[in-house]
Scaffold this motif. Sequence first.
Motif, PDB file in Angstrom:
ATOM      1  N   ASP A 192       0.825  -1.207   0.000  1.00 42.56           N
ATOM      2  CA  ASP A 192       0.000   0.000   0.000  1.00 42.56           C
ATOM      3  C   ASP A 192       0.864   1.264   0.000  1.00 42.56           C
ATOM      4  OD1 ASP A 192      -2.384   1.393  -0.095  1.00 42.56           O
ATOM      5  OD2 ASP A 192      -2.548   1.527   2.097  1.00 42.56           O
ATOM      6  N   VAL A 193       1.824   1.299  -0.932  1.00 42.33           N
ATOM      7  CA  VAL A 193       2.688   2.466  -1.095  1.00 42.33           C
ATOM      8  C   VAL A 193       2.327   3.127  -2.413  1.00 42.33           C
ATOM      9  CG1 VAL A 193       5.062   3.278  -1.357  1.00 42.33           C
ATOM     10  CG2 VAL A 193       4.557   1.423   0.240  1.00 42.33           C
ATOM     11  N   GLY A 194       1.756   4.325  -2.327  1.00 44.96           N
ATOM     12  CA  GLY A 194       1.352   5.061  -3.517  1.00 44.96           C
ATOM     13  C   GLY A 194       2.432   6.008  -3.996  1.00 44.96           C
ATOM     14  N   ASP A 195       2.157   6.680  -5.098  1.00 50.98           N
ATOM     15  CA  ASP A 195       3.114   7.621  -5.662  1.00 50.98           C
ATOM     16  C   ASP A 195       3.425   8.757  -4.680  1.00 50.98           C
ATOM     17  OD1 ASP A 195       3.222   6.168  -8.009  1.00 50.98           O
ATOM     18  OD2 ASP A 195       1.762   7.435  -9.063  1.00 50.98           O
ATOM     19  N   GLU A 196       2.399   9.248  -3.990  1.00 49.83           N
ATOM     20  CA  GLU A 196       2.606  10.331  -3.029  1.00 49.83           C
ATOM     21  C   GLU A 196       3.514   9.883  -1.890  1.00 49.83           C
ATOM     22  OE1 GLU A 196      -0.683   9.152  -3.490  1.00 49.83           O
ATOM     23  OE2 GLU A 196      -1.085  10.488  -5.163  1.00 49.83           O
ATOM     24  N   ASP A 197       3.296   8.632  -1.439  1.00 52.20           N
ATOM     25  CA  ASP A 197       4.137   8.089  -0.367  1.00 52.20           C
ATOM     26  C   ASP A 197       5.590   7.993  -0.823  1.00 52.20           C
ATOM     27  OD1 ASP A 197       1.901   7.829   1.236  1.00 52.20           O
ATOM     28  OD2 ASP A 197       1.604   5.707   0.758  1.00 52.20           O
ATOM     29  N   GLU A 198       5.801   7.521  -2.057  1.00 51.01           N
ATOM     30  CA  GLU A 198       7.167   7.392  -2.565  1.00 51.01           C
ATOM     31  C   GLU A 198       7.836   8.751  -2.710  1.00 51.01           C
ATOM     32  OE1 GLU A 198       8.498   4.117  -5.240  1.00 51.01           O
ATOM     33  OE2 GLU A 198       6.358   4.110  -5.765  1.00 51.01           O
ATOM     34  N   GLU A 199       7.082   9.748  -3.165  1.00 50.68           N
ATOM     35  CA  GLU A 199       7.639  11.099  -3.277  1.00 50.68           C
ATOM     36  C   GLU A 199       8.015  11.646  -1.908  1.00 50.68           C
ATOM     37  OE1 GLU A 199       4.975  13.654  -5.418  1.00 50.68           O
ATOM     38  OE2 GLU A 199       4.933  12.314  -7.156  1.00 50.68           O
ATOM     39  N   LEU A 200       7.136  11.447  -0.924  1.00 55.04           N
ATOM     40  CA  LEU A 200       7.406  11.905   0.436  1.00 55.04           C
ATOM     41  C   LEU A 200       8.638  11.208   1.005  1.00 55.04           C
ATOM     42  CD1 LEU A 200       6.616  13.449   3.037  1.00 55.04           C
ATOM     43  CD2 LEU A 200       5.197  11.475   3.619  1.00 55.04           C
ATOM     44  N   ILE A 201       8.714   9.908   0.835  1.00 54.07           N
ATOM     45  CA  ILE A 201       9.854   9.136   1.351  1.00 54.07           C
ATOM     46  C   ILE A 201      11.150   9.637   0.729  1.00 54.07           C
ATOM     47  CG2 ILE A 201      10.940   6.854   1.309  1.00 54.07           C
ATOM     48  CD1 ILE A 201       8.031   5.710   1.532  1.00 54.07           C
ATOM     49  N   GLU A 202      11.152   9.812  -0.571  1.00 58.54           N
ATOM     50  CA  GLU A 202      12.366  10.276  -1.256  1.00 58.54           C
ATOM     51  C   GLU A 202      12.733  11.687  -0.819  1.00 58.54           C
ATOM     52  OE1 GLU A 202      15.764  10.426  -3.070  1.00 58.54           O
ATOM     53  OE2 GLU A 202      14.590   8.606  -2.814  1.00 58.54           O
ATOM     54  N   GLU A 203      11.736  12.549  -0.664  1.00 57.91           N
ATOM     55  CA  GLU A 203      12.001  13.919  -0.222  1.00 57.91           C
ATOM     56  C   GLU A 203      12.622  13.925   1.178  1.00 57.91           C
ATOM     57  OE1 GLU A 203       9.379  17.773   1.116  1.00 57.91           O
ATOM     58  OE2 GLU A 203       8.604  16.532  -0.516  1.00 57.91           O
ATOM     59  N   LEU A 204      12.052  13.140   2.095  1.00 53.10           N
ATOM     60  CA  LEU A 204      12.576  13.082   3.461  1.00 53.10           C
ATOM     61  C   LEU A 204      13.982  12.506   3.495  1.00 53.10           C
ATOM     62  CD1 LEU A 204       9.392  11.908   5.391  1.00 53.10           C
ATOM     63  CD2 LEU A 204      10.477  14.162   5.478  1.00 53.10           C
ATOM     64  N   ARG A 205      14.209  11.440   2.749  1.00 52.69           N
ATOM     65  CA  ARG A 205      15.546  10.831   2.715  1.00 52.69           C
ATOM     66  C   ARG A 205      16.570  11.783   2.122  1.00 52.69           C
ATOM     67  NH1 ARG A 205      13.743   4.864   0.835  1.00 52.69           N
ATOM     68  NH2 ARG A 205      13.088   4.121   2.883  1.00 52.69           N
ATOM     69  N   SER A 206      16.195  12.469   1.070  1.00 53.74           N
ATOM     70  CA  SER A 206      17.109  13.405   0.424  1.00 53.74           C
ATOM     71  C   SER A 206      17.464  14.550   1.374  1.00 53.74           C
ATOM     72  CB  SER A 206      16.459  13.956  -0.848  1.00 53.74           C
ATOM     73  OG  SER A 206      17.261  14.934  -1.426  1.00 53.74           O
ATOM     74  N   LYS A 207      16.444  15.105   2.029  1.00 55.99           N
ATOM     75  CA  LYS A 207      16.676  16.197   2.972  1.00 55.99           C
ATOM     76  C   LYS A 207      17.543  15.730   4.144  1.00 55.99           C
ATOM     77  CE  LYS A 207      13.400  19.204   3.621  1.00 55.99           C
ATOM     78  NZ  LYS A 207      12.155  19.842   4.058  1.00 55.99           N
ATOM     79  N   GLU A 208      17.269  14.537   4.644  1.00 59.11           N
ATOM     80  CA  GLU A 208      18.038  13.982   5.757  1.00 59.11           C
ATOM     81  C   GLU A 208      19.498  13.780   5.355  1.00 59.11           C
ATOM     82  OE1 GLU A 208      17.840   9.709   7.674  1.00 59.11           O
ATOM     83  OE2 GLU A 208      16.092  10.910   8.256  1.00 59.11           O
ATOM     84  N   ARG A 209      19.736  13.252   4.145  1.00 59.00           N
ATOM     85  CA  ARG A 209      21.111  13.048   3.671  1.00 59.00           C
ATOM     86  C   ARG A 209      21.839  14.379   3.536  1.00 59.00           C
ATOM     87  NH1 ARG A 209      18.706   9.006   0.232  1.00 59.00           N
ATOM     88  NH2 ARG A 209      18.440  10.591  -1.368  1.00 59.00           N
ATOM     89  N   GLU A 210      21.169  15.384   2.996  1.00 60.81           N
ATOM     90  CA  GLU A 210      21.787  16.697   2.828  1.00 60.81           C
ATOM     91  C   GLU A 210      22.130  17.333   4.174  1.00 60.81           C
ATOM     92  OE1 GLU A 210      19.065  19.047   0.546  1.00 60.81           O
ATOM     93  OE2 GLU A 210      19.281  17.767  -1.233  1.00 60.81           O
ATOM     94  N   GLU A 211      21.197  17.293   5.126  1.00 57.92           N
ATOM     95  CA  GLU A 211      21.438  17.881   6.439  1.00 57.92           C
ATOM     96  C   GLU A 211      22.569  17.170   7.161  1.00 57.92           C
ATOM     97  OE1 GLU A 211      17.648  17.661   8.385  1.00 57.92           O
ATOM     98  OE2 GLU A 211      16.846  19.397   7.303  1.00 57.92           O
ATOM     99  N   ARG A 212      22.573  15.857   7.096  1.00 56.54           N
ATOM    100  CA  ARG A 212      23.630  15.083   7.758  1.00 56.54           C
ATOM    101  C   ARG A 212      24.980  15.370   7.124  1.00 56.54           C
ATOM    102  NH1 ARG A 212      26.307  10.111   7.733  1.00 56.54           N
ATOM    103  NH2 ARG A 212      26.600   9.282   9.831  1.00 56.54           N
ATOM    104  N   ALA A 213      25.036  15.404   5.800  1.00 60.88           N
ATOM    105  CA  ALA A 213      26.291  15.688   5.105  1.00 60.88           C
ATOM    106  C   ALA A 213      26.813  17.074   5.481  1.00 60.88           C
ATOM    107  CB  ALA A 213      26.102  15.575   3.598  1.00 60.88           C
ATOM    108  N   GLU A 214      25.918  18.051   5.570  1.00 62.95           N
ATOM    109  CA  GLU A 214      26.333  19.405   5.934  1.00 62.95           C
ATOM    110  C   GLU A 214      26.852  19.459   7.367  1.00 62.95           C
ATOM    111  OE1 GLU A 214      27.272  23.351   6.010  1.00 62.95           O
ATOM    112  OE2 GLU A 214      26.935  22.029   4.297  1.00 62.95           O
ATOM    113  N   ARG A 215      26.148  18.787   8.288  1.00 69.98           N
ATOM    114  CA  ARG A 215      26.615  18.773   9.685  1.00 69.98           C
ATOM    115  C   ARG A 215      27.976  18.103   9.795  1.00 69.98           C
ATOM    116  NH1 ARG A 215      21.293  17.011  10.887  1.00 69.98           N
ATOM    117  NH2 ARG A 215      22.119  14.930  11.208  1.00 69.98           N
ATOM    118  N   LEU A 216      28.156  16.964   9.125  1.00 63.14           N
ATOM    119  CA  LEU A 216      29.431  16.256   9.188  1.00 63.14           C
ATOM    120  C   LEU A 216      30.550  17.071   8.537  1.00 63.14           C
ATOM    121  CD1 LEU A 216      28.282  12.616   8.416  1.00 63.14           C
ATOM    122  CD2 LEU A 216      28.983  13.558  10.615  1.00 63.14           C
ATOM    123  N   ARG A 217      30.244  17.696   7.401  1.00 65.99           N
ATOM    124  CA  ARG A 217      31.243  18.516   6.730  1.00 65.99           C
ATOM    125  C   ARG A 217      31.674  19.669   7.631  1.00 65.99           C
ATOM    126  NH1 ARG A 217      31.917  23.076   4.752  1.00 65.99           N
ATOM    127  NH2 ARG A 217      29.785  23.792   4.986  1.00 65.99           N
TER     128      ARG A 217
END
Length: 188
Positions: free
Chosen positions: A152-177
């Motif tokens: 039960d994973v729709g297109d909206e769910d996949e977009e949300l998941i990808e957006e959250l993961r992308s934002k999390e990766r960017e924030e973590r990379a910036e903090r570590l850098r």
Amino acid sequence: MFYAGDITLPGRPLMEQTPDKRAGDAERSHALDRLGQYFADGYLDITEFDERTGKAAVARTQGELEALFADLPEQQDPQVFTAPVPRSEVSAQRELDEVLSRGKKLQRIDGAIWAIVLILFFLGTFVFSVGFAWVLFPLGAFASWGARSALDVGDEDEELIEELRSKEREERAERLRRAAERRRELGQ
């Protein structure tokens, strides 16, 4: 309020630690680690983090280190909530956790489906010389669609998941850098 126990080193009695006592590399390093955690948790902005880590790196006494934490709350276990959370927010968090969990499962299933499709395609094409091995790709797409339906994973769910993961990766990379850059500046 800052507690002297926050910079207590193992095997060192608390009564030995007084504000006028000299601070060593271990205490300064521990203070830098704690400041990094406060920065990662959002209690310090980048300017405050730079300022406080600079002071921690050159602190001579435990009192100077203690002063860096005077206005910060005690660090707590990240699993402990200090303020009551409204019921609607709890249910939204639960729903988000469920969507993220289904997203992780879907990612694993998709990986397995496409790994199997590619292996069978190459085996069929190059080892067994099967002329219709291309059929595996539409079958893989159908299996991938079936997994999405079952979880039960729709297109909206996949977009949300990808957006959250992308934002999390960017924030973590910036903090570590930023933390790595600051460590290099301080020569630690």
